[in-house]
Design an enzyme around this catalytic site. Structure first.
Site, mmCIF file in Angstrom:
data_model
loop_
_atom_site.group_PDB
_atom_site.id
_atom_site.type_symbol
_atom_site.label_atom_id
_atom_site.label_comp_id
_atom_site.label_asym_id
_atom_site.label_seq_id
_atom_site.Cartn_x
_atom_site.Cartn_y
_atom_site.Cartn_z
ATOM 1 N N HIS A 116 -28.322 -22.881 8.709
ATOM 2 C CA HIS A 116 -27.311 -21.983 9.291
ATOM 3 C C HIS A 116 -27.173 -20.670 8.494
ATOM 4 O O HIS A 116 -27.234 -19.584 9.061
ATOM 5 C CB HIS A 116 -25.930 -22.654 9.323
ATOM 6 C CG HIS A 116 -25.889 -23.947 10.091
ATOM 7 N ND1 HIS A 116 -26.767 -24.242 11.106
ATOM 8 C CD2 HIS A 116 -25.071 -25.021 10.000
ATOM 9 C CE1 HIS A 116 -26.481 -25.437 11.601
ATOM 10 N NE2 HIS A 116 -25.458 -25.933 10.939
ATOM 11 N N LYS A 165 -23.999 -19.141 18.557
ATOM 12 C CA LYS A 165 -22.605 -18.690 18.428
ATOM 13 C C LYS A 165 -22.522 -17.203 18.747
ATOM 14 O O LYS A 165 -23.324 -16.412 18.241
ATOM 15 C CB LYS A 165 -22.106 -18.928 16.998
ATOM 16 C CG LYS A 165 -21.903 -20.393 16.685
ATOM 17 C CD LYS A 165 -21.327 -20.558 15.291
ATOM 18 C CE LYS A 165 -21.136 -22.018 14.990
ATOM 19 N NZ LYS A 165 -19.765 -22.390 14.690
ATOM 20 N N LYS A 220 -31.725 -29.952 14.308
ATOM 21 C CA LYS A 220 -31.868 -29.935 12.864
ATOM 22 C C LYS A 220 -31.414 -31.290 12.316
ATOM 23 O O LYS A 220 -30.604 -31.933 12.983
ATOM 24 C CB LYS A 220 -31.066 -28.780 12.262
ATOM 25 C CG LYS A 220 -29.566 -29.113 12.043
ATOM 26 C CD LYS A 220 -28.912 -28.148 11.142
ATOM 27 C CE LYS A 220 -28.195 -28.737 9.998
ATOM 28 N NZ LYS A 220 -27.064 -29.586 10.156
ATOM 29 N N GLU A 267 -15.196 -25.119 4.665
ATOM 30 C CA GLU A 267 -14.541 -26.098 5.542
ATOM 31 C C GLU A 267 -13.482 -26.808 4.726
ATOM 32 O O GLU A 267 -13.727 -27.148 3.565
ATOM 33 C CB GLU A 267 -15.586 -27.102 6.056
ATOM 34 C CG GLU A 267 -16.631 -26.430 6.936
ATOM 35 C CD GLU A 267 -17.755 -27.369 7.398
ATOM 36 O OE1 GLU A 267 -18.159 -27.276 8.561
ATOM 37 O OE2 GLU A 267 -18.206 -28.185 6.584
ATOM 38 N N ASP A 291 -36.887 -49.903 23.725
ATOM 39 C CA ASP A 291 -37.239 -49.593 22.339
ATOM 40 C C ASP A 291 -38.272 -48.465 22.332
ATOM 41 O O ASP A 291 -39.210 -48.483 23.130
ATOM 42 C CB ASP A 291 -37.844 -50.868 21.721
ATOM 43 C CG ASP A 291 -38.017 -50.732 20.225
ATOM 44 O OD1 ASP A 291 -38.538 -49.696 19.793
ATOM 45 O OD2 ASP A 291 -37.622 -51.672 19.502
ATOM 46 N N LYS A 317 -17.561 -28.331 1.528
ATOM 47 C CA LYS A 317 -16.567 -29.185 2.187
ATOM 48 C C LYS A 317 -15.322 -29.235 1.300
ATOM 49 O O LYS A 317 -15.409 -29.044 0.078
ATOM 50 C CB LYS A 317 -17.101 -30.612 2.329
ATOM 51 C CG LYS A 317 -18.429 -30.719 3.079
ATOM 52 C CD LYS A 317 -18.235 -30.818 4.569
ATOM 53 C CE LYS A 317 -19.541 -30.959 5.306
ATOM 54 N NZ LYS A 317 -19.429 -30.532 6.706
#
Ligand code: BG6
Length: 482
Positions: A236, A178, A144, A212, A91, A322
């Site tokens: 981002h 990236k 993040k 997305e 823990d 989304k």
């Protein structure tokens, strides 16, 4: 871009808090496998969690994550990684856990601690490390979200800095790892031709879209506490803005890049509710762990201004969501039209003006659109793209790159405390005070109000999945290409 700092020594071990969790399963183990495959992972990997697991169970968890990520080709690398794995069960609130970790680390120099755990536990773990004498000469890697508003980000930074100096803290925003995003920095400053036009004199507006075509994928509970603005825009997309908007770094070294990026966030005008459209896809309310009357946004469009000499008056339009029409990310930097309309088909009346397009995903490319005359006696033409594709086989995946860098003590691709806080300062005013979400149909480009937001500067550029070299604007009939 390397900069020697006193922590440039390679980590002697990677300690993953939360090793039995989802992030480790989906991202960290596949990245470690890729590192093992390249031969750059040679140190022990200690998983820590309170799951009551054995080492064999952790190995199975790692193997499964790697297989599900489709990494089945290099069995030798998998075996190497599994042989490097250790497990400490306990823990995080129990000092005994940290004593067991200390024992497992032995004489290890510069361990790197990766907190793949809920932010609410960061403080407990950092305190445990500090009190056990495990923080000295070590590194801290955090994921993040860095806080959920300005106040909590400050608190998080305060906790981290209580045990680790800033240059030992590596805040991961995987977008910075990236290739296509690293290329923004390179493309801007490795070419001199861009600089004369890269400012308010030639640029009319900048758009960034991250779309997305899937929903929250079972992450309803997380989304309910975050929403699109916190999930992908404040981090981002803002990082992309900073790379596009920053001044040239004054010297070679990542400290200079961090300085210039931080200044962009400092120059961003805090958002006003009128600069924002929030949307929610139909069906979100039926997702598990989502409140039946939730006002959380799964789509967000923003109009942003950077009040600097270079960017005064240039609107930046950001959009993410989304369940949109496609999965892609692109930047469109729209240039001003010629000062005089010499031809009937000149922009803006005849379509989009010249632009620079950075395709960020699913493939990576840079395109420059210019008008070219069509054969014939009429002075009419088409907007055509000079297209540079940058696909390179074998590129490192973001987590692989970032983990390797953090373990090597290279902070170039991580975010700095002042930049994180300055970015929160921009969104803070609209975290509570904002327009209500507007429903949109899955498979569309979000609520119509987002089109109104950009209307004064034209229309959104919708990234497509079509073959490269087919600019989206040639399909909407505004500026046809042959
Ligand atoms: C994550 C967000 O940080 O980034 C997700 O939590 C999002 O909601 C993801 O889907 C997008 O990352 P990528 O690399 O798939 O574009």
């Amino acid at each position: 871009m390397d900069e020697i700092n006193d922590r440039s020594t390679h980590a002697g071990a990677l300690v993953v808090f939360g090793a039995t969790g989802d992030l480790a399963h989906k991202m960290i183990f596949p990245a470690l496998h890729a590192m093992a495959s390249r031969g750059v992972l040679t140190v022990p990997v200690l998983g820590v969690a309170a799951s009551g697991w054995s080492l064999d169970q952790l190995r199975e968890h790692a193997r499964d994550g790697i297989e599900q990520a489709g990494k089945t080709d290099d069995r030798a690398a998998l075996d190497r990684l599994l042989s490097l794995l250790r497990y400490v069960d306990g823990d995080y609130h129990d000092p005994e856990t940290f004593l067991k970790l200390k024992q497992a680390l032995g004489e290890t120099r510069h361990p790197a601690y990766y907190l793949a755990i809920p932010p609410a536990l960061f403080g407990t773990v950092i305190k445990g490390l500090g009190e056990t004498g495990l923080a000295g000469q070590a590194r801290l890697i955090v994921e993040k979200p860095f806080g959920r508003d300005l106040a909590s980000a400050r608190e998080l930074n305060r906790i981290a800095l209580s045990a680790f100096p800033e240059n030992a803290i590596f805040r991961i925003d995987h977008y910075l790892g990236k290739e296509a995003i690293m290329n923004i920095l390179y493309f801007r400053f490795a070419n001199a031709f861009l600089e004369p036009i890269w400012n308010r004199n030639s640029i009319a507006s900048v758009q960034i879209t991250l779309s997305e075509d899937f929903g929250v994928k079972g992450r309803g509970a997380f989304y309910e506490s975050a929403g699109c603005l916190r999930d992908v825009i404040q981090n981002h997309l803002f990082q992309i803005v900073a790379l596009l908007a920053m001044e040239p770094p004054a010297y070679q070294g990542y400290g200079a890049v961090h300085n210039e990026k931080a200044k962009v966030f400092q120059a961003m005008r805090p958002l006003h509710p009128n600069d924002m459209v929030r949307g929610q896809y139909r069906g979100y309310l039926d997702e598990p762990c989502v409140a039946h009357d939730s006002d959380i946004e799964t789509f967000c469009a923003l109009r942003l201004f950077i009040d600097s000499w270079r960017w005064a008056g240039v609107p930046w339009y950001l959009r993410a969501g989304k369940c949109l029409s496609t999965t892609a990310a692109e930047i469109l930097v729209e240039l001003k039209p010629p000062p005089q309309r010499l031809f009937d088909d000149s922009a803006p009346e005849a379509g989009r003006a010249n632009y620079l397009r950075f395709r960020l995903s699913p493939n990576s490319a840079v395109a420059l659109a210019a008008r070219v005359k069509r054969a014939g006696k009429e002075f009419v033409g088409d907007q055509r793209e000079l297209y540079l594709s940058e696909e390179q086989a074998g590129a490192e995946m973001p987590y692989e790159r970032l983990l390797s860098d953090a373990m090597a003590g290279n902070g170039a691709l991580f975010t700095r405390e002042d930049a994180v806080e300055a970015a929160w300062r921009v969104v803070d005013p609209v975290l509570e005070m904002h327009p209500k979400v507007q429903p949109y149909e899955p498979g569309t480009w979000g609520p119509a109000a987002a089109d109104e937001l950009i209307r004064a500067h034209g229309s959104w550029h919708n990234p497509s999945l079509e073959a490269p070299n087919t600019p989206a604007d040639t399909r909407n009939g505004k500026a046809s290409s042959h």
